[in-house]
Design a protein around this motif. Structure first.
Motif, short mmCIF file in Angstrom:
data_model
loop_
_atom_site.label_atom_id
_atom_site.label_comp_id
_atom_site.label_asym_id
_atom_site.label_seq_id
_atom_site.Cartn_x
_atom_site.Cartn_y
_atom_site.Cartn_z
N PRO A 4 0.81 -1.24 0.00
CA PRO A 4 0.00 0.00 0.00
C PRO A 4 0.83 1.27 0.00
CG PRO A 4 -0.93 -1.60 1.52
CD PRO A 4 0.38 -2.17 1.07
N GLU A 5 2.02 1.23 0.64
CA GLU A 5 2.87 2.42 0.69
C GLU A 5 3.31 2.85 -0.70
OE1 GLU A 5 3.01 -0.11 2.80
OE2 GLU A 5 2.24 1.05 4.51
N ASP A 6 3.47 1.90 -1.63
CA ASP A 6 3.81 2.25 -3.01
C ASP A 6 2.72 3.10 -3.63
OD1 ASP A 6 6.16 0.71 -2.88
OD2 ASP A 6 5.11 -1.11 -3.52
N ILE A 7 1.48 2.72 -3.39
CA ILE A 7 0.33 3.45 -3.94
C ILE A 7 0.27 4.85 -3.35
CG2 ILE A 7 -2.16 3.42 -4.29
CD1 ILE A 7 -0.60 1.10 -5.62
N LYS A 8 0.45 4.96 -2.03
CA LYS A 8 0.41 6.26 -1.36
C LYS A 8 1.51 7.18 -1.91
CE LYS A 8 -1.40 4.67 3.10
NZ LYS A 8 -1.10 4.57 4.55
N ARG A 9 2.67 6.62 -2.12
CA ARG A 9 3.83 7.40 -2.58
C ARG A 9 3.64 7.94 -3.99
NH1 ARG A 9 9.71 4.51 -2.05
NH2 ARG A 9 11.06 6.15 -2.91
N LEU A 10 2.91 7.19 -4.80
CA LEU A 10 2.77 7.53 -6.22
C LEU A 10 1.48 8.27 -6.55
CD1 LEU A 10 4.00 4.11 -7.61
CD2 LEU A 10 5.15 6.29 -8.01
N ALA A 11 0.50 8.25 -5.66
CA ALA A 11 -0.83 8.75 -5.99
C ALA A 11 -0.83 10.20 -6.46
CB ALA A 11 -1.76 8.58 -4.79
N VAL A 12 -0.14 11.07 -5.75
CA VAL A 12 -0.16 12.49 -6.13
C VAL A 12 0.54 12.74 -7.47
CG1 VAL A 12 0.64 14.81 -5.51
CG2 VAL A 12 -0.46 13.37 -3.79
N PRO A 13 1.79 12.28 -7.67
CA PRO A 13 2.43 12.55 -8.97
C PRO A 13 1.76 11.87 -10.15
CG PRO A 13 3.81 11.12 -7.61
CD PRO A 13 2.74 11.63 -6.73
N VAL A 14 1.08 10.75 -9.93
CA VAL A 14 0.45 10.03 -11.04
C VAL A 14 -0.98 10.52 -11.30
CG1 VAL A 14 -0.36 7.76 -11.84
CG2 VAL A 14 1.86 7.96 -10.72
#
Length: 312
Positions: free
Chosen positions: A267-277
């Motif tokens: 889940p941390e991967d998704i949180k880390r990428l959500a804003v820039p993507v």
């Protein structure tokens, strides 16, 4: 074979203190997407693009976007050669592995649209003939968010073609001092010349193939879907993230997990990428592309959506 870490560390030799931005840029390249760098002048946008191109042993071209730039200046055109008695195709700068589209919002919408087919379909069609671009084909576009005189905002269709929208940002005090010490007596351009390739185009394709094998638990896919659906049900959002955006988030998460040596997404991967993507894909009720507001909306959605608790 070179790795994503090798490329990031190589770029970090000339770009101080921006490891996260560099990492996400490389992630976007390996994922097969494109990056829009939006920041004020002098923060290292062009340097990042050049250092990345030097780190990957592929062809690199740069286009300085201006209001008088034509689509054919990007894609190329057929030119009649009297000596041969026939039309000969002169390739445009898009026929490369890494393309720097500098100040992309200074060109007219017609010229900006000239990149759409290149970015999405990796091909150019001129006079009815389609030509395939090299692989990988990675566009790094830059634009200045504070200077609006003589600029043309990117249309929604083109913004959605960018896998990520990133900002380099100013260095903090310690990083500023480190930059002054590192480049005292020698400019950053000299340091750039000393960079050697650590990977080739074929290796980038191999990294992509390996990253796409990363496992994604069904709960992670449900988590992505919850975030995407939430963007479509906000009062201050006219149009939420499309399916292209959800697939982009999934693929980037796979590459990020691969870059960190995992064969599974957390889940941390998704949180880390959500804003820039995702943030740049929102059409807000108050107007398109208000980046701070869009980023805040994505962050608030992350705070609201239930995070999977499975032991991944």
């Amino acid at each position: 074979m070179g790795s994503i870490k090798d490329i990031r560390d190589n770029v970090a030799r000339v770009l101080v203190g921006k490891d996260e931005t560099v990492l996400l840029t490389v992630v976007a390249m390996v994922a097969g997407g494109h990056v829009l760098l939006e920041d004020v002048p002098g923060t290292g946008k062009t340097m990042l693009a050049k250092a990345l191109a030097k780190s990957v042993d592929g062809s690199f071209k740069r286009i300085q976007f201006t209001p008088d730039l034509l689509p054919s200046d990007i894609t190329g055109l057929n030119v009649y050669q009297m000596s041969k008695g026939e039309f000969v195709f002169n390739k445009g700068p898009v026929f490369c592995n890494i393309l720097l589209a500098d100040e992309i919002n200074r060109a007219t919408p017609r010229t900006q649209a000239g990149l759409l087919e290149c970015m999405e379909e990796r091909q150019v069609t001129i006079d009815g003939q389609t030509r395939t671009l090299e692989r990988p084909f990675f566009v790094i576009a830059t634009q200045n968010p504070v200077e609006t005189s003589g600029t043309f905002p990117l249309p929604e269709a083109q913004l959605d073609r960018f896998l990520m929208k990133l900002s380099v940002g100013f260095p903090d005090r310690a990083e500023e001092i480190k930059i002054l010490e590192r480049f005292d007596g020698s400019g950053s351009s000299e340091a750039l010349e000393k960079i050697s390739p650590v990977a080739g185009p074929k290796e980038i394709e191999e990294m992509h193939d390996e990253a796409m094998k990363v496992k994604v638990h069904p709960q992670i896919k449900e988590y992505i879907a919850d975030i995407i659906v939430a963007t479509r049900n906000r009062r201050n959002v006219s149009s939420g993230v499309s399916t292209r955006g959800s697939l982009a988030l999934l693929n980037c998460a796979k590459v990020l997990a691969y870059a960190e040596g995992r064969d599974y997404v957390v889940p941390e991967d998704i949180k880390r990428l959500a804003v820039p993507v995702l943030a740049h894909r929102l059409i807000l009720s108050s107007g398109y592309g208000v980046n701070a507001d869009a980023s805040g909306i994505i962050q608030s959605i992350l705070d609201e959506v239930s995070v999977p608790t499975e032991d991944f």
